[in-house]
Write an enzyme that holds these catalytic residues in place. Sequence first.
Site, PDB file in Angstrom:
ATOM      1  N   GLY A   1      41.868  37.239  38.092  1.00 49.28           N
ATOM      2  CA  GLY A   1      40.731  38.072  38.486  1.00 49.28           C
ATOM      3  C   GLY A   1      40.908  39.563  38.284  1.00 49.28           C
TER       4      GLY A   1
ATOM      5  N   ASP B   1      41.984  41.982  42.569  1.00 51.90           N
ATOM      6  CA  ASP B   1      40.534  42.138  42.438  1.00 51.90           C
ATOM      7  C   ASP B   1      39.856  42.290  43.792  1.00 51.90           C
ATOM      8  OD1 ASP B   1      41.023  39.489  43.177  1.00 51.90           O
ATOM      9  OD2 ASP B   1      39.860  38.583  41.557  1.00 51.90           O
TER      10      ASP B   1
ATOM     11  N   ASP C   1      40.185  39.088  50.519  1.00 50.15           N
ATOM     12  CA  ASP C   1      39.208  38.310  51.271  1.00 50.15           C
ATOM     13  C   ASP C   1      39.848  37.925  52.618  1.00 50.15           C
ATOM     14  OD1 ASP C   1      36.749  36.847  51.491  1.00 50.15           O
ATOM     15  OD2 ASP C   1      37.732  35.042  50.788  1.00 50.15           O
TER      16      ASP C   1
ATOM     17  N   ASP D   1      35.432  35.537  38.983  1.00 46.80           N
ATOM     18  CA  ASP D   1      34.726  34.357  38.470  1.00 46.80           C
ATOM     19  C   ASP D   1      34.185  33.487  39.591  1.00 46.80           C
ATOM     20  OD1 ASP D   1      37.329  33.374  39.377  1.00 46.80           O
ATOM     21  OD2 ASP D   1      36.753  31.494  38.422  1.00 46.80           O
TER      22      ASP D   1
ATOM     23  N   ARG E   1      33.419  36.087  34.361  1.00 49.46           N
ATOM     24  CA  ARG E   1      34.444  37.147  34.381  1.00 49.46           C
ATOM     25  C   ARG E   1      34.087  38.295  33.448  1.00 49.46           C
ATOM     26  NH1 ARG E   1      38.921  35.201  37.127  1.00 49.46           N
ATOM     27  NH2 ARG E   1      39.448  33.017  36.784  1.00 49.46           N
TER      28      ARG E   1
HETATM   29  P1  IMP Z   1      42.244  35.727  49.912  1.00 46.98           P
HETATM   30  O1  IMP Z   1      43.594  35.106  49.737  1.00 46.98           O
HETATM   31  O2  IMP Z   1      41.346  34.914  50.787  1.00 46.98           O
HETATM   32  O3  IMP Z   1      42.291  37.170  50.316  1.00 46.98           O
HETATM   33  O4  IMP Z   1      41.505  35.618  48.544  1.00 46.98           O
HETATM   34  C1  IMP Z   1      41.759  36.412  47.543  1.00 46.98           C
HETATM   35  C2  IMP Z   1      41.426  35.752  46.234  1.00 46.98           C
HETATM   36  O5  IMP Z   1      40.262  34.902  46.310  1.00 46.98           O
HETATM   37  C3  IMP Z   1      41.095  36.825  45.273  1.00 46.98           C
HETATM   38  O6  IMP Z   1      42.224  37.168  44.538  1.00 46.98           O
HETATM   39  C4  IMP Z   1      40.029  36.198  44.393  1.00 46.98           C
HETATM   40  O7  IMP Z   1      40.644  35.592  43.293  1.00 46.98           O
HETATM   41  C5  IMP Z   1      39.383  35.148  45.247  1.00 46.98           C
HETATM   42  N1  IMP Z   1      38.086  35.621  45.780  1.00 46.98           N
HETATM   43  C6  IMP Z   1      37.819  36.001  47.038  1.00 46.98           C
HETATM   44  N2  IMP Z   1      36.546  36.384  47.177  1.00 46.98           N
HETATM   45  C7  IMP Z   1      35.991  36.267  45.949  1.00 46.98           C
HETATM   46  C8  IMP Z   1      34.681  36.536  45.443  1.00 46.98           C
HETATM   47  O8  IMP Z   1      33.736  36.978  46.127  1.00 46.98           O
HETATM   48  N3  IMP Z   1      34.504  36.270  44.120  1.00 46.98           N
HETATM   49  C9  IMP Z   1      35.485  35.794  43.318  1.00 46.98           C
HETATM   50  N4  IMP Z   1      36.725  35.542  43.752  1.00 46.98           N
HETATM   51  C10 IMP Z   1      36.983  35.771  45.065  1.00 46.98           C
HETATM   52 MG    MG Z   2      42.472  37.324  42.667  1.00 50.21          MG
END
Ligand code: IMP
Ligand code: MG
Length: 181
Positions: free
Chosen positions: A49, A105, A108, A164, A170
């Site tokens: 990403g 990227d 979350d 994506d 992307r």
């Molecule tokens: P986390 O581990 O929950 O913080 O998620 C992070 C990863 O989830 C990021 O590196 C993204 O690849 C993916 N991700 C989280 N939210 C989104 C979104 O809104 N669109 C696309 N990918 C996301």
């Molecule tokens: Mg990511």
Amino acid sequence: MSPPARRGRALGRVLIAEETLGARVRELGQAIARDYEGANPVLVGVLKGAVIFMVDLVRALPIELTTDFIGVSSYGGGTRSSGRVTLTCDLSIPVAGRDVLLVEDVVDTGRTVSYLKRSVEARHPKSVRVCALLDKAERREVEVAIDYLGFAIPNVFVVGYGLDHAGVYRDLPYIAVLDEA
Ligand code: IMP
Ligand code: MG
């Protein structure tokens, strides 16, 4: 040539325009350059990403630097994290004694960045910091510091500029919301 066929869900509104992204990436580049001048930091892009953000960011950084990539996956094609982070591709260089900047990227739940920080810290770098293009703070489950942030965004699933949904979108030059419908 006709535009490529799009699979997956429909696109919603544009959240961050191409010009806005470009201007903010240049500002981030200036801030990072000030802090890392003379340090030859290792910028580690998180696959896949952050690839587009990473290539724009390094070109906005007028300092000596090293690039590398690390791959993780946590989404099984849906719009919710599975919560399990797995390493799909490791660093190609040793980072012991180096200043590492993780380039992500979107943060979350925070699980991915927190996992990556721990993984890099285990290799005894001089420092590890995080640069994220987007922050969905409302969704945080694991506390993690973001040292350089592009944009705080609401709790919506976004695509484009490297991000994506099930492998699609992307290549969009802007960030758009994926249609909830
Ligand atoms: P986390 O581990 O929950 O913080 O998620 C992070 C990863 O989830 C990021 O590196 C993204 O690849 C993916 N991700 C989280 N939210 C989104 C979104 O809104 N669109 C696309 N990918 C996301
Ligand atoms: Mg990511």
